[in-house]
Design a protein around this motif. Structure first.
Motif, PDB file in Angstrom:
ATOM      1  N   VAL A   7     -64.754  87.171  13.507  1.00  0.00           N
ATOM      2  CA  VAL A   7     -66.061  86.872  14.209  1.00  0.00           C
ATOM      3  C   VAL A   7     -66.946  86.904  13.251  1.00  0.00           C
ATOM      4  O   VAL A   7     -67.023  87.790  12.284  1.00  0.00           O
ATOM      5  CB  VAL A   7     -66.048  87.889  15.145  1.00  0.00           C
ATOM      6  CG1 VAL A   7     -65.812  89.508  14.688  1.00  0.00           C
ATOM      7  CG2 VAL A   7     -67.474  87.519  16.067  1.00  0.00           C
ATOM      8  N   LEU A   8     -67.994  85.926  13.221  1.00  0.00           N
ATOM      9  CA  LEU A   8     -68.884  86.122  12.294  1.00  0.00           C
ATOM     10  C   LEU A   8     -70.292  86.218  13.054  1.00  0.00           C
ATOM     11  O   LEU A   8     -70.653  85.910  13.816  1.00  0.00           O
ATOM     12  CB  LEU A   8     -69.119  84.537  11.608  1.00  0.00           C
ATOM     13  CG  LEU A   8     -67.807  83.761  11.135  1.00  0.00           C
ATOM     14  CD1 LEU A   8     -68.357  82.431  10.559  1.00  0.00           C
ATOM     15  CD2 LEU A   8     -67.029  84.373  10.250  1.00  0.00           C
ATOM     16  N   GLY A   9     -71.215  86.929  11.990  1.00  0.00           N
ATOM     17  CA  GLY A   9     -72.622  87.449  12.672  1.00  0.00           C
ATOM     18  C   GLY A   9     -73.517  88.210  12.027  1.00  0.00           C
ATOM     19  O   GLY A   9     -72.707  88.881  10.681  1.00  0.00           O
ATOM     20  N   HIS A  10     -74.408  88.466  12.228  1.00  0.00           N
ATOM     21  CA  HIS A  10     -75.167  89.557  11.347  1.00  0.00           C
ATOM     22  C   HIS A  10     -76.218  90.247  12.307  1.00  0.00           C
ATOM     23  O   HIS A  10     -77.038  89.364  12.666  1.00  0.00           O
ATOM     24  CB  HIS A  10     -76.003  88.816  10.101  1.00  0.00           C
ATOM     25  CG  HIS A  10     -76.808  89.403   9.387  1.00  0.00           C
ATOM     26  ND1 HIS A  10     -76.298  90.440   8.388  1.00  0.00           N
ATOM     27  CD2 HIS A  10     -77.998  89.601   9.353  1.00  0.00           C
ATOM     28  CE1 HIS A  10     -77.340  91.042   7.886  1.00  0.00           C
ATOM     29  NE2 HIS A  10     -78.391  90.744   8.417  1.00  0.00           N
ATOM     30  N   PRO A  11     -76.129  91.527  12.440  1.00  0.00           N
ATOM     31  CA  PRO A  11     -75.155  92.400  11.850  1.00  0.00           C
ATOM     32  C   PRO A  11     -73.792  92.252  12.920  1.00  0.00           C
ATOM     33  O   PRO A  11     -73.806  91.457  13.999  1.00  0.00           O
ATOM     34  CB  PRO A  11     -75.723  93.807  12.161  1.00  0.00           C
ATOM     35  CG  PRO A  11     -76.571  93.567  13.201  1.00  0.00           C
ATOM     36  CD  PRO A  11     -77.245  92.221  13.354  1.00  0.00           C
ATOM     37  N   ILE A  12     -72.825  92.663  12.312  1.00  0.00           N
ATOM     38  CA  ILE A  12     -71.443  92.368  12.933  1.00  0.00           C
ATOM     39  C   ILE A  12     -70.476  93.837  13.234  1.00  0.00           C
ATOM     40  O   ILE A  12     -69.568  93.865  13.869  1.00  0.00           O
ATOM     41  CB  ILE A  12     -70.597  91.367  12.295  1.00  0.00           C
ATOM     42  CG1 ILE A  12     -69.701  90.733  13.169  1.00  0.00           C
ATOM     43  CG2 ILE A  12     -70.007  91.779  11.010  1.00  0.00           C
ATOM     44  CD1 ILE A  12     -70.312  89.855  14.516  1.00  0.00           C
ATOM     45  N   GLY A  13     -71.025  94.765  12.332  1.00  0.00           N
ATOM     46  CA  GLY A  13     -70.313  96.152  12.595  1.00  0.00           C
ATOM     47  C   GLY A  13     -69.972  96.559  14.045  1.00  0.00           C
ATOM     48  O   GLY A  13     -68.799  97.183  14.141  1.00  0.00           O
ATOM     49  N   HIS A  14     -70.731  96.393  15.123  1.00  0.00           N
ATOM     50  CA  HIS A  14     -70.590  96.784  16.362  1.00  0.00           C
ATOM     51  C   HIS A  14     -69.527  95.991  17.353  1.00  0.00           C
ATOM     52  O   HIS A  14     -69.040  96.497  18.282  1.00  0.00           O
ATOM     53  CB  HIS A  14     -71.906  96.838  17.069  1.00  0.00           C
ATOM     54  CG  HIS A  14     -72.302  95.253  17.341  1.00  0.00           C
ATOM     55  ND1 HIS A  14     -72.996  94.634  16.314  1.00  0.00           N
ATOM     56  CD2 HIS A  14     -72.378  94.568  18.329  1.00  0.00           C
ATOM     57  CE1 HIS A  14     -73.240  93.396  17.028  1.00  0.00           C
ATOM     58  NE2 HIS A  14     -73.037  93.512  18.143  1.00  0.00           N
ATOM     59  N   SER A  15     -69.234  95.009  16.946  1.00  0.00           N
ATOM     60  CA  SER A  15     -68.313  93.991  17.341  1.00  0.00           C
ATOM     61  C   SER A  15     -67.040  94.470  17.941  1.00  0.00           C
ATOM     62  O   SER A  15     -66.217  94.820  17.205  1.00  0.00           O
ATOM     63  CB  SER A  15     -67.953  92.527  16.868  1.00  0.00           C
ATOM     64  OG  SER A  15     -67.344  91.832  17.384  1.00  0.00           O
ATOM     65  N   LYS A  16     -66.720  94.293  19.243  1.00  0.00           N
ATOM     66  CA  LYS A  16     -65.403  94.497  19.655  1.00  0.00           C
ATOM     67  C   LYS A  16     -64.493  93.392  19.731  1.00  0.00           C
ATOM     68  O   LYS A  16     -63.433  93.619  20.310  1.00  0.00           O
ATOM     69  CB  LYS A  16     -65.641  95.178  21.242  1.00  0.00           C
ATOM     70  CG  LYS A  16     -66.427  96.656  21.095  1.00  0.00           C
ATOM     71  CD  LYS A  16     -66.313  97.361  22.623  1.00  0.00           C
ATOM     72  CE  LYS A  16     -67.270  98.635  22.449  1.00  0.00           C
ATOM     73  NZ  LYS A  16     -66.550  99.563  21.760  1.00  0.00           N
ATOM     74  N   SER A  17     -64.887  92.494  19.345  1.00  0.00           N
ATOM     75  CA  SER A  17     -64.087  91.175  19.403  1.00  0.00           C
ATOM     76  C   SER A  17     -62.727  91.420  18.557  1.00  0.00           C
ATOM     77  O   SER A  17     -61.720  90.981  19.149  1.00  0.00           O
ATOM     78  CB  SER A  17     -64.833  89.896  18.880  1.00  0.00           C
ATOM     79  OG  SER A  17     -65.732  89.553  19.518  1.00  0.00           O
ATOM     80  N   PRO A  18     -62.749  92.254  17.556  1.00  0.00           N
ATOM     81  CA  PRO A  18     -61.262  92.411  16.801  1.00  0.00           C
ATOM     82  C   PRO A  18     -60.442  92.935  17.919  1.00  0.00           C
ATOM     83  O   PRO A  18     -59.144  92.726  17.751  1.00  0.00           O
ATOM     84  CB  PRO A  18     -61.620  93.130  15.724  1.00  0.00           C
ATOM     85  CG  PRO A  18     -63.187  92.762  15.349  1.00  0.00           C
ATOM     86  CD  PRO A  18     -63.803  92.503  16.581  1.00  0.00           C
ATOM     87  N   ALA A  19     -60.770  94.160  18.728  1.00  0.00           N
ATOM     88  CA  ALA A  19     -60.060  94.740  19.534  1.00  0.00           C
ATOM     89  C   ALA A  19     -59.491  93.806  20.429  1.00  0.00           C
ATOM     90  O   ALA A  19     -58.117  93.930  20.808  1.00  0.00           O
ATOM     91  CB  ALA A  19     -60.802  95.972  19.976  1.00  0.00           C
ATOM     92  N   LEU A  20     -60.044  93.091  21.218  1.00  0.00           N
ATOM     93  CA  LEU A  20     -59.817  92.111  22.234  1.00  0.00           C
ATOM     94  C   LEU A  20     -58.586  91.122  21.638  1.00  0.00           C
ATOM     95  O   LEU A  20     -57.464  90.917  22.116  1.00  0.00           O
ATOM     96  CB  LEU A  20     -61.139  91.348  22.654  1.00  0.00           C
ATOM     97  CG  LEU A  20     -61.927  92.146  23.732  1.00  0.00           C
ATOM     98  CD1 LEU A  20     -63.092  91.246  23.642  1.00  0.00           C
ATOM     99  CD2 LEU A  20     -61.292  92.199  24.986  1.00  0.00           C
ATOM    100  N   HIS A  21     -59.073  90.640  20.304  1.00  0.00           N
ATOM    101  CA  HIS A  21     -58.123  89.260  19.973  1.00  0.00           C
ATOM    102  C   HIS A  21     -56.902  89.907  19.428  1.00  0.00           C
ATOM    103  O   HIS A  21     -55.972  89.338  19.774  1.00  0.00           O
ATOM    104  CB  HIS A  21     -58.900  88.769  18.824  1.00  0.00           C
ATOM    105  CG  HIS A  21     -59.783  87.710  19.430  1.00  0.00           C
ATOM    106  ND1 HIS A  21     -59.640  86.311  19.397  1.00  0.00           N
ATOM    107  CD2 HIS A  21     -61.233  87.703  19.668  1.00  0.00           C
ATOM    108  CE1 HIS A  21     -60.542  85.550  19.727  1.00  0.00           C
ATOM    109  NE2 HIS A  21     -61.528  86.503  20.084  1.00  0.00           N
ATOM    110  N   LEU A  22     -56.957  90.963  18.604  1.00  0.00           N
ATOM    111  CA  LEU A  22     -55.734  91.675  18.023  1.00  0.00           C
ATOM    112  C   LEU A  22     -54.858  92.140  19.425  1.00  0.00           C
ATOM    113  O   LEU A  22     -53.548  91.930  19.155  1.00  0.00           O
ATOM    114  CB  LEU A  22     -55.977  92.819  17.291  1.00  0.00           C
ATOM    115  CG  LEU A  22     -56.828  92.400  15.828  1.00  0.00           C
ATOM    116  CD1 LEU A  22     -57.106  93.626  15.104  1.00  0.00           C
ATOM    117  CD2 LEU A  22     -55.797  91.487  14.963  1.00  0.00           C
ATOM    118  N   ALA A  23     -55.380  92.545  20.313  1.00  0.00           N
ATOM    119  CA  ALA A  23     -54.552  93.304  21.574  1.00  0.00           C
ATOM    120  C   ALA A  23     -54.022  92.043  22.030  1.00  0.00           C
ATOM    121  O   ALA A  23     -52.687  91.913  22.426  1.00  0.00           O
ATOM    122  CB  ALA A  23     -55.367  93.781  22.580  1.00  0.00           C
ATOM    123  N   ALA A  24     -54.508  90.830  22.271  1.00  0.00           N
ATOM    124  CA  ALA A  24     -54.083  89.705  22.918  1.00  0.00           C
ATOM    125  C   ALA A  24     -52.732  89.186  21.859  1.00  0.00           C
ATOM    126  O   ALA A  24     -51.734  88.892  22.374  1.00  0.00           O
ATOM    127  CB  ALA A  24     -55.090  88.554  22.992  1.00  0.00           C
TER     128      ALA A  24
END
Length: 283
Positions: A7-24
């Protein structure tokens, strides 16, 4: 070679996208890594060039403030993303990068479980890339009125152009006096960054009666911290709140289908696992 996504963005430290994708991907038995990458608009071309040069990328999620800037970096832009000029999903096919927008589906699906009245009056807070998707979602909900509220009307030009491209009429106004009138809308979609809507929450709390927002819906796409000040004020006024986490979930489901190239495998079980990874309610 293990596949990669980010996931790309600025800022990005708060993103929960890794948890969602990795779980899938774990539930699907796929060896796909997924990370956060902090990227500004100025740094984006260099990052995209690196993705093209490397051989193990399958997809990119794109968040603020890159959704419009990403369009010019791609080989193709498909569907509603091409019409709106805003991309939140990039599928990597060899050295070719193809853009899509799953934010619209994310917003519509997040709202479909609450009782949205027919032809709702919709207010959208903010004028960035997510606001563009919110306009398309409001149109899909057959909104009778769509008003976009911004700090500076000159920054809403992209939203106006996107609305015209999909044949939808909107009106744009600034935030002056907005808080006092928010409960007049059937649906309010806040696309503001985290805590950027706190000033509206304070004013809304001061002016609203206990049950002023009864039967009205607020979707706040900012999910950290949660509840946002605006969501808390809305709930205090007896309104219905839809967490931005639900929008994030549903747009991520569509991304997982695209990144894996196996949409038929993304079953209810996989979606449940994604819900559990971030504490989102199962529907």
């Amino acid at each position: 070679m293990n596949q990669r996504a980010a996931v790309l963005g600025h800022p990005i430290g708060h993103s929960k996208s890794p948890a969602l994708h990795l779980a899938a991907y774990k539930a699907l038995g796929l060896d796909i890594g997924y990370e956060r990458i902090d990227v500004t608009e100025q740094e984006l071309p260099e990052l995209v060039a690196r993705v093209r040069a490397e051989q193990n990328w399958c997809g990119l999620s794109v968040t603020m403030p890159l959704k419009r800037a990403m369009v010019s970096e791609l080989d193709e832009v498909h569907g509603i993303a091409a019409i709106l000029g805003a991309v939140n999903t990039v599928v990597v096919r060899g050295e070719s990068l193809v853009g899509y927008n799953t934010d619209v589906a994310g917003i519509v699906n997040a709202l479909r479980y609450v009782n949205v009245v027919p032809e709702p009056r919709v207010a959208i807070l903010g004028g960035g890339g997510t606001a563009i998707a919110a306009v398309a979602a409001a149109a899909e909900l057959a909104a009778s009125t769509i008003e976009v509220l911004v700090r500076n009307r000159n920054r809403a030009d992209d939203v106006v152009r996107a609305a015209a491209a999909i044949g939808t009429t909107i009106s744009v106004r600034d935030f002056t006096g907005a808080a006092a009138n928010l409960a007049e809308y059937d649906v309010v979609i806040s696309t503001l960054p985290p805590q950027a809507g706190d000033f509206l929450a304070d004013e809304f709390s001061q002016r609203s009666s206990t049950a002023q927002a009864s039967g009205k819906i607020l979707l706040d796409v900012a999910y950290d911290p949660w509840p946002s000040a605006l969501a808390a004020a809305w709930q205090q006024a007896a309104g219905t709140i839809v967490p931005g986490l639900e929008m994030l979930l549903y747009q991520a489901v569509e991304q997982v289908k695209m990144f894996t190239g196996a949409p038929e495998r993304v079953s209810g079980h996989v979606i449940d696992v994604m819900c559990d990874s971030v504490g989102a309610p199962r529907r």
